[in-house]
Design a protein around this motif. Structure first.
Motif, short mmCIF file in Angstrom:
data_model
loop_
_atom_site.label_atom_id
_atom_site.label_comp_id
_atom_site.label_asym_id
_atom_site.label_seq_id
_atom_site.Cartn_x
_atom_site.Cartn_y
_atom_site.Cartn_z
N ARG A 138 0.85 -1.20 0.00
CA ARG A 138 0.00 0.00 0.00
C ARG A 138 0.87 1.24 0.00
O ARG A 138 1.83 1.34 0.74
N TYR A 170 -10.08 -0.60 -4.32
CA TYR A 170 -9.28 0.60 -4.59
C TYR A 170 -9.56 1.05 -6.03
O TYR A 170 -9.67 0.22 -6.94
N HIS A 224 -8.24 3.06 -9.28
CA HIS A 224 -7.00 3.51 -9.91
C HIS A 224 -7.32 4.41 -11.09
O HIS A 224 -8.20 4.10 -11.90
N ILE A 231 -4.42 6.89 -7.03
CA ILE A 231 -5.32 5.91 -6.40
C ILE A 231 -6.24 6.61 -5.42
O ILE A 231 -5.83 7.56 -4.74
N TYR A 281 -8.25 5.22 -2.18
CA TYR A 281 -8.36 4.01 -1.36
C TYR A 281 -9.73 3.84 -0.74
O TYR A 281 -10.19 2.73 -0.52
#
Length: 371
Positions: A3, A89, A91, A113, A115
Motif C-alpha cells: 500500500r 481501490y 485507480h 489511487i 483508497y
C-alpha cells in the motif's frame, strides 16, 4: 502489492476530499470503470473535465442523494481511464501532455489511487513513456488498466509503432520497466480483463483482425499476440469474466453492424442491435435468479442503448432497449449497495445522469436523475 501513501492532491479542501466546484461540468466520459462501488457500498462517479477530473459520491448506500462535484486537478490530462481492483481501490490512469521549460512538448502516463470512498486521491505519479524519441512519444495512445486479484496494477498502451506496451508493478510495489508485448496495427483502446484466478488477458482490434495476449500464470509473462480472423469495429471492444478463468469479449462486428460476443475457441455470436461507436459497458449480474450479462453503449445517433442476455448463453437471445437519452462517450454500468443495476451517462451538457433498476422482472430502469 504494498500500500502506498494516500496523500491528498495539492488543492484538496480541508477535509481532504477534493475541492467542491458546482460550476464545472464533465468534458466527456472516462474510459473503464468510471462508476464504481466502494467497500462501504456507496457508488462514486468520475468524469474528466478541463484541467482534471470531477467526482460525485452517493451520500448513503443505494442513494438517492449524491455529493459533488468535487474537482481533482490534473494539469495537461488528455485521456482518463478508471480501473477498480478486487480490493475496491480505484485507480486512475491518464495520458498527460505538458510543455517543458524550453518549449518542447512532452507526453507521459500518470497514475493515482483512491483508497476509500469520498476520501483523498493520492499524488499523481508519472509512469513515463516507453519511447525516448519525442516524436514517437507524442504518438503514445491512451492508457488502459487491469488490476490483478492480488492488487498488482497493469497499464497497457498502444505504442508509436502500433504494438502493445505494458508497465506493471513488481512484487515489492515498485514499477517494472516498460515491456514490449509486440503486435501491430492496434486500435487505440485494447481491452484487458483481470480474471479471478489472478491472470490477465487482453483483446485488441487490429488491422489484421483480433489479437489476444494471455498471461501464462498470475504475475507471469504474457504469451502472444495470437491472431484471429475476426472483424471488430475499432474502439468498441470490451471484456468480462463469464466463467472460471474464461473471459468473453464483446464488440461491434464490422460486417453485420451489430453487437457480437466471442470466446477463444469458438465463433462470434451475433447479438443484434445497432452499431456502437464506443466500447461497450459490461456488467455480469443476477436477474430473476439467472446469471446474466448487461451491456450498454452509445449508438451512432448519440443515444444510450441497454441490453441483456444469459451469461455464455448468448444464442438464446439478447434483448435491447433504446433509452432515448443522448450521451457523450460510453455509458457505465455498476451494481449499487442494494444490488440494483445502475446505469450512468454524461449528458451533452456535461452533467451526469443515473438510472436504477426498478423492482419487478427483467431489467427495467427507473427515471433519470441529474447529479
Amino acid at each position: 502489492m504494498r500500500r502506498r501513501s494516500a496523500g491528498p492532491v495539492g488543492t484538496s479542501g480541508p477535509d481532504g476530499r477534493g475541492t467542491a466546484d458546482q460550476g464545472r461540468v464533465a468534458s466527456g466520459a472516462a474510459h473503464g470503470d468510471w462508476l464504481t462501488l466502494g467497500k462501504d457500498r456507496r457508488l462514486t462517479l468520475y468524469a474528466p473535465t478541463e484541467g482534471g477530473l470531477l467526482r460525485w459520491t452517493e451520500t448513503a448506500v443505494g442513494g438517492p442523494g449524491w455529493s459533488g462535484p468535487h474537482f481533482v486537478p490534473v494539469a495537461g490530462l488528455t485521456h482518463l481511464t478508471v480501473a477498480r481492483g478486487a480490493d475496491s481501490y480505484v485507480h486512475f490512469l491518464g495520458r498527460r501532455e505538458r510543455t517543458a521549460a524550453d518549449g518542447t512538448p512532452g507526453v507521459d502516463v500518470v497514475h493515482a489511487i483512491q483508497y476509500q470512498t469520498g476520501l483523498a486521491v493520492t499524488d499523481w505519479r508519472s509512469l513515463g513513456n516507453p519511447h525516448q524519441d519525442r516524436e514517437q512519444a507524442g504518438k503514445l495512445g491512451p492508457p488502459v488498466g487491469a488490476i490483478a486479484s492480488d492488487g498488482t496494477v497493469h497499464v497497457f498502451v498502444r505504442g508509436a509503432h502500433g504494438g502493445l506496451m505494458l508497465r506493471r508493478e513488481a512484487p515489492n510495489g515498485k514499477w517494472r520497466a516498460w515491456e514490449d508485448l509486440h503486435g501491430a496495427g492496434l486500435d487505440a483502446l485494447p481491452a484487458p480483463v483481470a480474471l479471478a484466478g489472478g491472470r490477465i488477458e487482453i483483446c485488441a482490434a487490429a488491422e489484421t483482425g483480433v489479437l489476444i495476449w494471455r498471461q501464462t500464470a498470475p504475475g507471469g509473462d504474457f504469451s502472444g499476440p495470437r491472431g484471429f480472423s475476426l472483424r471488430p469495429a475499432p474502439g468498441t471492444v470490451a471484456a468480462v469474466e463469464t466463467g472460471p478463468d474464461r473471459p468473453t469479449f464483446f464488440w461491434t462486428d464490422t460486417e453485420s453492424g451489430g453487437a457480437a460476443a466471442w470466446r477463444a475457441g469458438g465463433s462470434p455470436t451475433a447479438l443484434g442491435a445497432s452499431p456502437a461507436v464506443r466500447p461497450y459497458a459490461v456488467l455480469r449480474t443476477s436477474l430473476d435468479g439467472y446469471d446474466c450479462v448487461a451491456l450498454a453503449y452509445r449508438d451512432r445517433d448519440g443515444s444510450a442503448v441497454l441490453g441483456m442476455g444469459g451469461t455464455e448463453n448468448e444464442s438464446a437471445g439478447f434483448w435491447w432497449y433504446g433509452l432515448s437519452e443522448p450521451c457523450q462517450g460510453a455509458p457505465a454500468l455498476a451494481r449499487d449497495g442494494r444490488d440494483r443495476v445502475v446505469m450512468a451517462l454524461i449528458g451533452p451538457d456535461g452533467v451526469p445522469k443515473v438510472a436504477r433498476q426498478e423492482d419487478g422482472a427483467g431489467l427495467s430502469l427507473g427515471g433519470w436523475q441529474r447529479l
